[in-house]
Design a protein around this motif. Sequence first.
Motif: not given
Length: 697
Positions: A456-463
């Motif tokens: 979830s953190l990686v996905k949020a950081a990706g956006l």
Amino acid sequence: MMFRVRQVLVILMVVALVAAGLVLAERVGLEESNRTVELVIDLTELAHLARLEAYDLTDLLRELKGAGITSVAVSEKTIAALHLEGAVSLYSGTELMAMATTLEGINPVVQELLASGGIQSGWTYVLTEDSWLAAWLEESLSQRLGPDRVRLHQGEGNYLLEARVNKMRLVGVELGFLKEELETVARMGFHVVPRPANFAGVGPEEIKEVFSTLATFDVSTVVFSGTEILGYPDHLEVTAAQLGEHGFEAGLIEDWEQMGYLGQAGVTKLSRLLDFRTVRVFSLSPEKMRTNSPPEMVQIWLRAVKERKVRLLYLRPFLTREDGGLVATNVKYFGLLRESLLEAGFRPGPAVPFRGLEVGPLFTILVSLGIMAGALVLLGMVFPVRDRTLFLLTLVGVGFTLISYPLGGELVRKAFALGAAVVFPTLGVTSQVKGWMARQGGTPGKAKVVWGAVLSLVKAAGLTAVGAVYISSLLASTPYLTAWEVFRGVKVSYLLPPLAVLLVSWRYYQQQAFPQTGEGRHRFWDRLVELGNHPVTVGNLVLIGLVMLALVVYVARSGNTLLPVPELELRVRSFLENIFLVRPRTKEFLIGHPALMAAVAAARWRREGYVPVLAALGTIGQVSLINSFEHLHSPLLVSVIRGSNGLVLGILVGILVAAVAAVMFEQVAAAGSNRGRSFLMGGTEARKDLFGGCRHG
């Protein structure tokens, strides 16, 4: 239609990413191609060091050249400097009259003036035995003070210059360059960095004369002295033309906030006349240098080069004595600075400006459309927007984007950049919160919870990174890269995303808390009203005060000046800087990223009441991440490395936090507690939460 509109929005974002990538590739190329740093030592202060140590100035220059110094800054001479060197004697009229008996028989010029009553108490008098120096002083002072305020009295082997100004004013007047100083510096193989000063009544001919004097020497960069640029206010075009004609670069001094430039009058206009092709100069005052040890100063200089595109380091001698004396100390640490720059991939030499870069209209429009598309995706995620409404909003957004730039120009560009800074951190976290809240089924194991938190953190950081790419390309033109233009709205971009995530997460929580009645949507607004009508207790006031204090600190720390950095944090920063190539931000790896991972753990263990606050705290990390890219004067790769370091370190800290949270929630569940529905803490059935209303289990 909704699905097709979403597809169009995603396509717009992807196309914008491709366009932004092309711009950023060119930006990285020009940033990485300029790796030459000019190491400049101030001649006046070096002469002071030589006098302190009874050291020959020429020998001192020779030793510093061996340590890596490439250039020497030569300032215009002042009466004070000539007096300190013993070339002239300086007196006020009052002092001369008091010393009349002492001077009798020694200086007949003074005696003659005293006898005739020609000495005036409020005037200033300069004595010298050098005929050339006397003539030069008369010419220079006449230019700067006016010919009616300067008079030369001559006797046998004695020259008395009368200046009809007070002594305090005269000592600071900059008189021009002494050729013998320029010749000494050039003869020893240094590049010359002249420091011309502006003066009242300067005109085109005087400006041309200054540059004509400098043209015969190996001048690399011109760093203007004083509070005004030479030629201000009416002849800056002449100064710019002379710089170009002689092939000199303009070095402009970074201000103390490390964002813009020192507020010399005329500096912005000169930069525009030069198409922003200027050299960024970093200089610390002697007072500032005394507060840092020599090893710390080396790190400060190195950081300025690596992280802020400084290409000229204006160095002053160290006056902190170590074993071996001051000369050995300076040779040692200037040599260490040179070696540190070489290890970091830089090389000493004459500074050159960064090549120009312009973001064309097509790329600007495409990137702006991507930002608009991201905003509509966020809108559709938060509110139940109908298909037709989203379609119409898309058409309106495209139309607005296409027509806004011809009408608003640079202001519109800055507005879209601010929009990206607000939208994409919010979108990154909101997309994850919605997924957590909607997830049903049994409680997963601790390892699965932690792994889900990492994803979830990686996905949020990706956006969030998508928004960072948009900003970095949209504001990639030369004025932004050289800090003449800056990203506007930093405080807004720090406040709005966490607030938006807090409200959106609470809304999702309300929908989850009241699924059987369909009241979730209405409860969100009802609870806001109930909160406003809720009785205020002392505990509420204390809590509100703490929250407000935290907000003030949070916003104030978004800049470089409002709040000082505690000594402990400075030590932690220094420690991290020694470990990582680029120091990660503490807001990311100690607060934001771990909080976001803890929010995942809370949601997966059905403790949704904790999610809004934790998610809002988690958004701080995303805001900080995108903020690194809002510093356009920092090299892009530095911002990428900083954000990556923060993400990796944040994941490591977050794994520990999420694991501890998972254990705590598991123990609460094992103790038989109901699912937590309160905003700040879980509660028993039918307990009133912070915002009023009963919880339905």
